[in-house]
Design an enzyme around this catalytic site. Structure first.
Site, PDB file in Angstrom:
ATOM      1  N   LYS A 126      15.444  45.395  38.600  1.00 13.17           N
ATOM      2  CA  LYS A 126      16.901  45.232  38.719  1.00 13.17           C
ATOM      3  C   LYS A 126      17.217  44.846  40.147  1.00 13.17           C
ATOM      4  O   LYS A 126      16.445  45.151  41.062  1.00 13.17           O
ATOM      5  CB  LYS A 126      17.613  46.550  38.399  1.00 13.17           C
ATOM      6  N   ASP A 166      23.946  40.142  35.395  1.00 13.83           N
ATOM      7  CA  ASP A 166      24.432  41.472  35.032  1.00 13.83           C
ATOM      8  C   ASP A 166      25.912  41.456  35.438  1.00 13.83           C
ATOM      9  O   ASP A 166      26.495  40.373  35.587  1.00 13.83           O
ATOM     10  CB  ASP A 166      23.628  42.569  35.755  1.00 13.83           C
TER      11      ASP A 166
END
Ligand code: GLU
Length: 449
Positions: A126, A166
């Site tokens: 991430k 995201d």
């Protein structure tokens, strides 16, 4: 609880007390693993769990950019390469002002289990930045993305680490990030990012995939419960890409989404976010950069509830699809009081552990965890990677069929994992166990490091 599991959870809570979201996800996931860890005493000897809760690598970098008035700003960029045992690190980039090491680690940890659950060869990662895109012009966004990539490009690649979008990072941002990567490398390596535009290697259905996948998963839940999705009402939160995909698939199958939310409050549209005009408006509202859901209420003349969340609205299905820790115990109690039978998490960790425990204890409620429900997004990213490496383009139908099969398999594997471990119909524990087993197996085979 198993003493090895509790010692790892307590160790994390002590060492990372300043990272509450990370502690929360570690506690939630590890406490589901009891039957598996009991069966494998060898895990403790090689400290498998202790290694799993520590990212393989995590770094920050400076991102400096110039605004339209000629002033310079400095932000922090992050990439958390959490676990690469089953494939290159894979996971989105989030641009939001609250991004910090705790949020990056919680998302990277969740991603590891989610990606494993897809059955595809992708590790967990991430990234992001505490940059706030709200109200920024297109040129400012481009300059920020270029600067971000100038720092990141050395550490990613099609076989190394493959970022995607995201919150705050959509097709536009991925385009600017990819352009800068290509300029810096002097190579067309489109497998380095997913969520790209179709003209330069993006996959059909990727924009819709997270929302579609969530509805495919929901259909499995309903089918096993002897119910039809037709005619069902759904409360969603957020109004981004994921909610948009849910609205589209829900309409196609005869259900309707009646709430949306934003940082300013929520809207209630009893007729449903059903028409193409309404659904397209979500895209325009997101692209405007205003981040206000009230725009929808103004445009379509529906109720707007300022500063409130949609969880008190009476519906058949709740699908929290906005962000982490949206549903606390207080909201969970409202959901239970409304006799909602299906609580289908969509955003990453949208429920506090306390609220999740409460909801799972309700005898008539079925709870599904986000790491399974939203896995269609990253799974379709992996399909994009396959197309890039094959230098092929698959039709929308091919991608959608594969996505549908993957979601059915994720559901089935979660149910089976819980049953095999005598936990009954427990989709939350089942997803954690199924995701864990594959990563654990790969780590055990690769030696201790
Ligand atoms: N950010 C999405 C997720 O949380 C997508 C990640 C990806 O496609 O790599 O899974």
């Amino acid at each position: 609880m198993n003493t090895y599991i509790s010692s790892v959870i307590n160790g994390v809570k002590q060492k990372y007390a300043h990272q509450p979201e990370f502690c929360q996800t570690v506690e939630e996931v590890l406490s589901s693993l009891e039957p598996v860890v009991e069966r494998h005493p060898e895990y403790e000897k090689v400290d498998l769990l202790g290694r799993m809760v520590e990212p393989e690598r995590m770094f920050t970098f400076r991102v400096v950019w110039e605004d339209d008035n000629g002033n310079w700003h400095t932000n922090t960029g992050y990439r958390c390469q959490f676990n690469g045992a089953i494939g290159p690190y894979k996971g989105g980039i989030r641009f939001q002002k609250n991004v910090n090491p705790s949020i990056m680690k919680f998302l990277g940890f969740e991603q590891t289990f989610k990606n494993s659950l897809t059955g595809l060869p992708i590790g967990g990662g991430k990234g992001g930045s505490d940059f706030d895109p709200t109200g920024r012009s297109d040129s400012e966004i481009m300059r920020f993305c270029q600067s971000f990539m100038q720092a990141l490009y050395r550490y990613i690649g099609p076989d190394t680490d493959v970022p995607a979008g995201d919150m705050g990072v959509g097709g536009r941002e991925i385009g600017y990030l990819f352009g800068e990567y290509r300029r810096l490398k002097g190579k067309f390596e489109n497998g380095v990012l997913t969520g790209k535009g179709f003209s330069y290697g993006g996959s059909l259905i990727r924009p819709e995939a997270t929302g579609y996948g969530a509805v495919y998963y929901l259909e499995n839940v309903l089918k096993d419960d002897g119910q039809d999705i037709k005619g069902k009402t759904i409360a969603c939160a957020g109004f981004g890409n994921v909610t948009w995909g849910i609205c589209r698939k829900a309409v196609e199958l005869g259900a309707k989404v009646v709430t949306l939310s934003g940082p300013d409050g929520y809207v209630y549209d009893p007729a449903g976010v059903c028409t193409p005009e309404k659904i397209d408006f979500l895209v325009a509202m997101r692209a405007s950069g205003r981040n206000k859901v009230k725009d929808y209420a103004d445009k379509f003349g529906v109720e707007f509830h300022e500063g409130e969340k949609p969880w008190g609205v009476k519906v058949d299905i709740c699908m929290p699809s906005a962000m982490q820790n949206d549903v606390h115990l207080e909201e969970a109690k409202k959901i239970a009081a409304n006799n909602v039978r299906y609580y289908i998490e969509v955003a990453n960790m949208p429920t506090t552990n306390e609220a999740l425990r409460f909801l799972m204890e309700q005898p008539d409620m079925i709870v599904a965890p986000s790491k399974a429900v939203n896995a269609g997004g990253v799974a379709t990213s992996a399909l994009e990677m396959s197309q890039n490496s094959e230098r092929l383009v698959w039709t929308a139908e091919e991608v959608d069929n594969q996505l549908h099969n993957i979601m059915n398999t994720i559901y089935k594997n979660s149910v089976d994992a819980a049953m095999r471990n005598d936990l009954g119909y427990n989709l939350v524990a089942g997803a954690n166990i199924a995701g864990f087993e594959r990563v654990a197996d790969a780590m055990m085979q690769q030696g201790v490091f």
